[in-house]
Scaffold this active site. Structure first.
Site, PDB file in Angstrom:
ATOM      1  N   ARG A 100      15.792  20.254 -44.503  1.00  0.00           N
ATOM      2  CA  ARG A 100      17.185  19.661 -44.937  1.00  0.00           C
ATOM      3  C   ARG A 100      17.479  18.430 -44.015  1.00  0.00           C
ATOM      4  O   ARG A 100      16.811  18.194 -42.971  1.00  0.00           O
ATOM      5  CB  ARG A 100      18.156  20.584 -44.853  1.00  0.00           C
ATOM      6  CG  ARG A 100      18.330  21.750 -45.898  1.00  0.00           C
ATOM      7  CD  ARG A 100      19.139  22.824 -45.690  1.00  0.00           C
ATOM      8  NE  ARG A 100      18.794  23.901 -44.409  1.00  0.00           N
ATOM      9  CZ  ARG A 100      19.701  24.785 -44.039  1.00  0.00           C
ATOM     10  NH1 ARG A 100      20.827  24.997 -44.526  1.00  0.00           N
ATOM     11  NH2 ARG A 100      19.149  25.399 -42.897  1.00  0.00           N
ATOM     12  N   LYS A 160      20.752  22.212 -38.713  1.00  0.00           N
ATOM     13  CA  LYS A 160      20.876  23.285 -37.805  1.00  0.00           C
ATOM     14  C   LYS A 160      21.119  22.880 -36.364  1.00  0.00           C
ATOM     15  O   LYS A 160      21.227  21.756 -35.929  1.00  0.00           O
ATOM     16  CB  LYS A 160      19.224  23.672 -37.934  1.00  0.00           C
ATOM     17  CG  LYS A 160      19.059  24.485 -39.101  1.00  0.00           C
ATOM     18  CD  LYS A 160      20.024  25.665 -39.565  1.00  0.00           C
ATOM     19  CE  LYS A 160      19.871  26.989 -38.583  1.00  0.00           C
ATOM     20  NZ  LYS A 160      20.967  27.834 -38.886  1.00  0.00           N
ATOM     21  N   TYR A 208      25.561  22.863 -37.898  1.00  0.00           N
ATOM     22  CA  TYR A 208      25.953  24.383 -37.676  1.00  0.00           C
ATOM     23  C   TYR A 208      25.558  24.732 -36.045  1.00  0.00           C
ATOM     24  O   TYR A 208      24.411  24.166 -35.580  1.00  0.00           O
ATOM     25  CB  TYR A 208      25.163  25.025 -38.543  1.00  0.00           C
ATOM     26  CG  TYR A 208      25.367  25.265 -40.009  1.00  0.00           C
ATOM     27  CD1 TYR A 208      26.573  25.844 -40.320  1.00  0.00           C
ATOM     28  CD2 TYR A 208      24.831  24.705 -40.889  1.00  0.00           C
ATOM     29  CE1 TYR A 208      27.076  25.851 -41.512  1.00  0.00           C
ATOM     30  CE2 TYR A 208      25.146  24.595 -42.418  1.00  0.00           C
ATOM     31  CZ  TYR A 208      26.207  25.285 -42.680  1.00  0.00           C
ATOM     32  OH  TYR A 208      26.566  25.568 -43.779  1.00  0.00           O
ATOM     33  N   HIS A 247      26.388  28.281 -34.441  1.00  0.00           N
ATOM     34  CA  HIS A 247      26.041  29.601 -34.300  1.00  0.00           C
ATOM     35  C   HIS A 247      25.850  29.859 -32.569  1.00  0.00           C
ATOM     36  O   HIS A 247      24.828  30.499 -32.431  1.00  0.00           O
ATOM     37  CB  HIS A 247      24.804  30.153 -35.192  1.00  0.00           C
ATOM     38  CG  HIS A 247      24.954  29.899 -36.555  1.00  0.00           C
ATOM     39  ND1 HIS A 247      25.961  30.564 -37.052  1.00  0.00           N
ATOM     40  CD2 HIS A 247      24.418  28.982 -37.465  1.00  0.00           C
ATOM     41  CE1 HIS A 247      25.864  29.986 -38.694  1.00  0.00           C
ATOM     42  NE2 HIS A 247      24.849  29.019 -38.588  1.00  0.00           N
ATOM     43  N   GLU A 271      30.380  26.202 -39.128  1.00  0.00           N
ATOM     44  CA  GLU A 271      30.695  27.494 -39.800  1.00  0.00           C
ATOM     45  C   GLU A 271      31.994  28.250 -39.179  1.00  0.00           C
ATOM     46  O   GLU A 271      32.412  29.258 -39.496  1.00  0.00           O
ATOM     47  CB  GLU A 271      29.376  28.432 -39.117  1.00  0.00           C
ATOM     48  CG  GLU A 271      29.353  28.970 -37.598  1.00  0.00           C
ATOM     49  CD  GLU A 271      28.973  27.788 -36.802  1.00  0.00           C
ATOM     50  OE1 GLU A 271      28.614  28.140 -35.616  1.00  0.00           O
ATOM     51  OE2 GLU A 271      28.191  26.690 -37.509  1.00  0.00           O
ATOM     52  N   ASP A 293      21.795  34.536 -38.114  1.00  0.00           N
ATOM     53  CA  ASP A 293      22.230  33.581 -37.396  1.00  0.00           C
ATOM     54  C   ASP A 293      23.244  33.873 -36.228  1.00  0.00           C
ATOM     55  O   ASP A 293      23.610  32.992 -35.323  1.00  0.00           O
ATOM     56  CB  ASP A 293      22.913  32.139 -38.296  1.00  0.00           C
ATOM     57  CG  ASP A 293      21.638  31.565 -39.032  1.00  0.00           C
ATOM     58  OD1 ASP A 293      20.813  31.124 -38.166  1.00  0.00           O
ATOM     59  OD2 ASP A 293      21.908  31.110 -40.065  1.00  0.00           O
TER      60      ASP A 293
END
Length: 369
Positions: free
Chosen positions: A15, A75, A94, A96, A118, A270
């Site tokens: 991605r 990510k 993101y 996490h 998130e 995650d």
């Protein structure tokens, strides 16, 4: 603002943070976009498309991080990327953080302003930047589970939908949020017998109405978890507490009572995973076995369908990328939902659940912006 898009470096992560369409929107507003060469190749967006959209192609991630005022990724940054960040720079991706103390420490040391997709909220209590990937991951969880139930993959050798004369597979979904709902839809569509567990009675009523009785909606208790997982061919973990580590709902004892060759898919990995035996895996080596049960715990599941996932993610994230690029820290003063996405700012943890999970003092972001 100068916006930088490095190439993703996590295992089998194709991605990209911005599509050419998103780049065009940002450059039309007067911002500059620096893209690492070939960053979009994995999803079919070559450099020429980005140049046509107004981006400048640079040779290395080092140059992106050095020159950009905001880094847009998909990510969580890997340790080498964290060390490239600098004080006052924005990181929009993101994160996490709850199960990742090393990343948290490196981001705190950087002095960067770190926004986690998130934990951005909306006026309905939803997580609009997580939802697109939750939809993808929920649907993928059933595809992955069905594949690994095949005998050649080490599974029990069960066809999810069965055939006339043979019962379909028993699928248990733990959690009735976006992931769980999408998993249930896919499993029902393939003809499986689906039981969904959740601890919200109003949500179970909604799902019972939505599925028109085609799935079993069961209130989640310890007894229910023990009973239904023991009968399951496939269990999908779809539990989320925004910003916090996922609770361990499927215990090692429950796992031992499951059928050998059955499959568990932990979409909550995650956030540390919602199965006691979960350990993060990669697309390169997605499964492992514990007590005869196949575990699929890939930490970037949507990367398997990178083009679809990139386009879905950008539809959601572009709004706030534009806002941050135009207003910087003032954006967080104007939008309370974006402020919920600010996990780290000026060397402090600014999200309460992240602070609690990692043992840091929580600092109200309003005092820092």
């Amino acid at each position: 603002m100068i916006i930088g898009v490095p190439k993703e470096i996590k295992n089998h992560e194709y991605r990209v943070g911005l599509t050419p369409a998103s780049v065009r929107e940002l450059t039309l507003e007067g911002h500059s976009v620096l893209l690492e060469a070939s960053a979009g190749n994995g999803v079919g967006f070559d450099d020429a498309l980005y140049i046509a959209a107004g981006a400048q192609i640079v040779a290395s991630a080092d140059q992106v991080f050095a020159e950009a005022e905001m880094i847009v990724k998909v990510k969580e940054p890997q340790p080498d990327e964290c060390r490239k960040l600098r004080s006052g720079q924005f990181l929009y991706t993101y994160l996490h953080l709850a199960p990742d103390p090393e990343q948290a420490r490196l981001l705190l040391d950087s002095g960067a302003h770190c926004i986690a997709y998130e934990t951005v909220t909306d006026s309905h209590g939803g997580l609009p930047l997580l939802a697109p990937m939750s939809e993808v991951a929920g649907r993928l969880s059933i595809q992955a589970g069905a594949h690994h139930l095949e005998k050649a993959q080490g599974g029990l050798g069960v066809l999810l939908g069965g055939v006339p004369g043979v019962m379909p597979a028993q699928v248990v979904v733990i959690g009735g949020g976006v992931v769980g709902t999408q998993a249930a839809k896919m499993a029902v569509g393939l003809g499986a017998n689906v039981t969904l567990l959740d601890n919200s009675l109003p949500r179970l009523r909604e799902l019972d109405s939505e599925f028109n009785g085609r799935i079993n909606c069961v209130f989640s208790t310890l007894d229910a978890l023990e009973h239904f997982t023991a009968c399951a061919d496939l269990v999908v973990g779809a539990v989320l507490i925004p910003g916090a580590a996922a609770p361990k709902l499927l215990t090692r004892e429950m796992l031992a009572n499951m059928k050998k060759g059955s499959v568990v898919v932990d979409v909550a990995i995650d956030q540390g995973g919602c199965f006691e035996t979960s350990v993060a895996t990669t697309h390169e080596s997605p499964t492992y076995e514990v007590d005869g049960i196949i575990h699929y715990c890939v930490a970037n599941m949507p990367g398997a369908v990178a083009r679809t996932a990139t386009m879905a993610l950008n539809i959601a994230t572009l709004k706030y990328a534009r806002l941050i690029a135009s207003k910087g820290l003032d954006a967080f003063k104007e939008d309370v939902h974006l402020k919920r996405g600010l996990n780290i700012c000026r060397g402090a943890v600014t999200h309460p659940e992240v602070a609690q999970a990692l043992g840091y003092q929580y600092v109200d972001p309003s005092t820092l912006i």
